[in-house]
Enzyme design. Structure first.
Site, PDB file in Angstrom:
ATOM      1  N   HIS A  63      36.120   6.399 -40.462  1.00 23.29           N
ATOM      2  CA  HIS A  63      37.105   6.466 -40.761  1.00 23.29           C
ATOM      3  C   HIS A  63      38.101   6.585 -41.598  1.00 23.29           C
ATOM      4  O   HIS A  63      37.248   6.393 -42.698  1.00 23.29           O
ATOM      5  CB  HIS A  63      38.185   5.705 -39.147  1.00 23.29           C
ATOM      6  CG  HIS A  63      38.076   4.157 -39.743  1.00 23.29           C
ATOM      7  ND1 HIS A  63      37.083   3.265 -39.592  1.00 23.29           N
ATOM      8  CD2 HIS A  63      38.600   3.402 -41.000  1.00 23.29           C
ATOM      9  CE1 HIS A  63      37.185   1.869 -40.716  1.00 23.29           C
ATOM     10  NE2 HIS A  63      37.872   2.429 -40.629  1.00 23.29           N
ATOM     11  N   CYS A  69      41.856  -4.913 -42.694  1.00 18.36           N
ATOM     12  CA  CYS A  69      40.998  -4.481 -44.204  1.00 18.36           C
ATOM     13  C   CYS A  69      41.461  -3.427 -44.636  1.00 18.36           C
ATOM     14  O   CYS A  69      42.728  -3.239 -45.192  1.00 18.36           O
ATOM     15  CB  CYS A  69      39.951  -4.057 -42.908  1.00 18.36           C
ATOM     16  SG  CYS A  69      40.578  -2.102 -41.574  1.00 18.36           S
TER      17      CYS A  69
END
Length: 670
Positions: free
Chosen positions: A65, A178
């Protein structure tokens, strides 16, 4: 626009042997469907994210991603792979791969869609439905069902498994975060939640991701027996968890081993010796294989935090001083006889210039700017020490850290004294914060007890024990630099040039810049040479890559050529980070080439006695650079050397992997 369509799905496809092939396949689908404006740019962004940490997950799933300027709407592409392809998961290769692409400016609603998919991937039933889907339309319906579910009546959460009356269920809280904040943040949260349900544990989680979250309430935090930090970035407002037993790891471990982390947190809640969030600071990071940071990495982060917070003081103060020179001349820096205090001197200079009958306005303005710059520059060492201490002990460390920096200046310890004082202050604050105190007294710890105690410790240590040795080291270093001539000075320029170009804005680059800026003294020629060498060498990498991508565009991708056009201005402004996109894509060829040009530039600056009275600004502070022609020559020669080196390296390297590169760009199944 739907987030996924049938033309973004590839079922039972042989994409190639590695994850780059899969990313290229899915990015190509997005480009062909009109969901990405630049296929190569999207591939580069996805691979750059992949280089930070693997996106493979347990159970044969991969979720590469990225955010990309080449994507206008959040988009998901899916491939069911035959054979499986490794994505770095601990249990083997993946057969289900999602490429999740978000706009760089994606709003909260867009991020919620993407995070909903990520959360669904921790559900075994959803994953098995993907494996059993017979058509593209079935996959689209499954994905749309989790990212845009139909409204449903509220369902009460499942009751935790019963526990013996003698052992009431533990209450845990967690933070997950994250770097991208799209997928892993939410997958870790849901994995931990499911594991907590299996263990019969009360559990609440705060996801610090792109789609936002509701912070844990003070009541929830107070009732928690332990906290889990599953993060790859800093935890926001960590001081909320002061005194709680803590289990810390990277976010991937929470996805891979959620049951183990829940068990560790339950055990920590019962263990009086468990690591805790000390005072307002983070608990000491574990050094074992369970995901904690070692002290080598931790110390580097601590020092970089101090340098990063110091640099704005350097830039603002140094540029204001340089502007003062521009308007009032360099004589503004000459200290009158008998005046030892620099602040008193610049204030006196300002007052004396207000009465000048001719040219007084510009000189007065210059003196004011010089005064402002001097005041800002005076915070350099205290800010360095203060934020080193902050990195260790969070907010309670700021006051003793700034005090340590001020003491370092007072005793003549300078830059080195600031580093030592900041470390002492931070660890003193961390130690005091670990004291066991009654609950009613805990509120006084971060605002009174810790700053007072740590300030006393570091102040007395600096004044009574370390002041003279640190001052001796600093004065000795200054004397050594001032005595450098000839080849030794050129060697120093080479070393500084290599450091500035080694990691292009990273720790080594920042160390060289901090050394030059902290030692900048407008009356000391040696420090002015060092500043000039550092600034000139730091301008080389982006200018070199801009030149190389303009002269030999075929050696670079279209995104790199775009970065090259922007790098002209970045290099001219002394923003070394402008070369990072090139180094990230091809570090083995780019970084040595940049170091070569930086070393040449540093040597030339020292050879021709170039000096800079400004610590930052590039072409915008040319007025503060002596021997300007040689400064420009040094930068140009270094940039040309680096550009030639990178062109030669890339040209020589193309012949070897050409077949591989060609094969990797072939359509799937060819």
């Amino acid at each position: 626009m739907p987030i996924i369509t049938s033309d973004l799905v590839a079922l039972d496809v042989d994409a190639g042997p590695d994850k780059q092939n899969v990313i290229e396949l899915l990015a190509g689908r997005m480009a062909a469907a009109g969901r990405a404006t630049n296929r190569d740019g999207l591939i580069e962004a996805a691979l750059a994210r992949e280089s930070q940490s693997a996106t493979g997950l347990p159970g044969g799933i991969a979720i590469p991603h990225c955010r990309s300027p080449h994507v206008d709407e959040p988009t998901i592409a899916f491939a069911r792979l035959t054979p499986r392809v490794p994505f770095g998961a601990p249990d083997g290769p993946a057969d289900l791969a999602f490429l999740i692409a978000a706009p760089e400016s994606g709003g909260a609603e867009h991020m919620k869609l993407l995070s909903s998919l990520a959360r669904a991937l921790v559900r075994k039933d959803f994953v098995e439905q993907l494996r059993a889907a017979g058509t593209d339309a079935e996959v689209v319906a499954l994905v749309e069902g989790v990212v845009s579910p139909a409204p449903a009546a509220p369902v009460a959460p499942p009751a935790p498994a019963p526990t013996p009356e003698s052992a009431p269920a533990a209450s845990l809280i967690a933070i997950t975060a994250c770097p991208t904040g799209i997928a892993h943040t939410y997958m870790a949260a849901d994995a931990l939640k499911l594991a907590a349900d299996r263990a019969g544990v009360r559990f609440s989680v705060e996801t610090q991701g792109s789609s936002g979250s509701t912070p844990l309430s003070a009541e929830t935090i107070a009732a928690a027996d332990a906290v889990i930090f599953a993060t790859d970035v800093g935890v926001k407002d960590k001081q909320r968890f002061a005194g709680k037993p803590v289990v810390a790891s990277g976010v991937k471990r929470a996805i891979n081993e959620p049951d183990t982390m829940i068990a560790e947190a339950v055990a920590a809640a019962k263990d009086p010796r468990a690591a805790r969030v000390q005072g307002d600071a983070a608990a000491p990071a574990p050094t074992d294989a369970r995901g904690g940071l070692g002290w080598g990495t931790r110390l580097r982060q601590i020092l970089l935090t101090g340098v990063s917070y110091m640099i704005p003081f350097v830039a603002a103060g140094g540029l204001l001083i340089a502007l003062g020179f521009l308007f009032a001349g360099y004589e503004i820096a000459n200290k009158p006889a008998g005046q030892s205090d620099s602040l008193a001197h610049i204030i006196a200079t300002t007052n004396s210039l207000t009465n000048l009958p001719t040219g007084g306005l510009l000189q007065y303005l210059g003196a004011v700017l010089f005064t402002l710059g001097g005041l800002a520059f005076g915070f350099l060492v205290p800010a360095l020490a203060g934020y080193i201490s902050f990195a260790i002990a969070d907010r309670p460390g700021i006051a003793p850290g700034f005090t340590a920096g001020a003491v370092a200046v007072a005793v003549g310890g300078g830059f080195i004294g600031g580093i030592v004082g900041g470390l002492i202050a931070g660890f003193s604050a961390l130690w005091i914060g670990s004291f066991k105190v009654p609950q009613w007294f805990r509120g006084l710890m971060p605002v009174v007890v810790i700053p007072l105690g740590a300030s006393l410790i570091v102040g007395l240590s600096m004044f009574l024990l370390l002041g003279r040795p640190l001052a001796a080291v600093t004065s000795g270093l200054t004397h050594w630099l001032g005595s450098m001539t000839g080849s030794s000075l050129v060697l120093l320029g080479v070393i500084l040039g290599l450091m500035m170009c080694f990691d292009l804005g990273g720790p080594v680059n920042k160390a060289a810049y901090a050394f030059a800026a902290a030692g900048l003294n407008i009356t000391d020629v040696a420090s002015l040479r060092i500043m000039a060498a550092v600034m000139a060498a730091g301008m080389v990498p982006p200018l070199a890559m801009a030149l190389a991508s303009a002269v030999r565009p075929r050696l670079f991708t279209e995104p790199e050529r775009e970065n090259g056009r922007a790098a002209w201005l970045l290099g001219a402004c002394f923003i070394t980070e402008g070369a990072i996109p090139f180094a990230a894509a091809d570090p083995l060829r780019v970084i040595p080439s940049m170091m070569f040009g930086g070393a040449v530039t540093g040597a030339l600056v020292m050879t021709f006695d170039v000096t800079s009275k400004a610590p930052h600004g590039g072409i915008f502070v040319f007025f503060a650079i002596d021997h300007l022609i040689w400064f420009v020559v040094a930068v140009v020669v270094g940039a040309v050397c680096s550009a030639l080196a990178v062109v030669v390296a890339k040209s020589a390297g193309r012949a070897v992997p050409a077949a591989e590169a060609s094969a990797s760009l072939q359509p799937a199944g060819s």
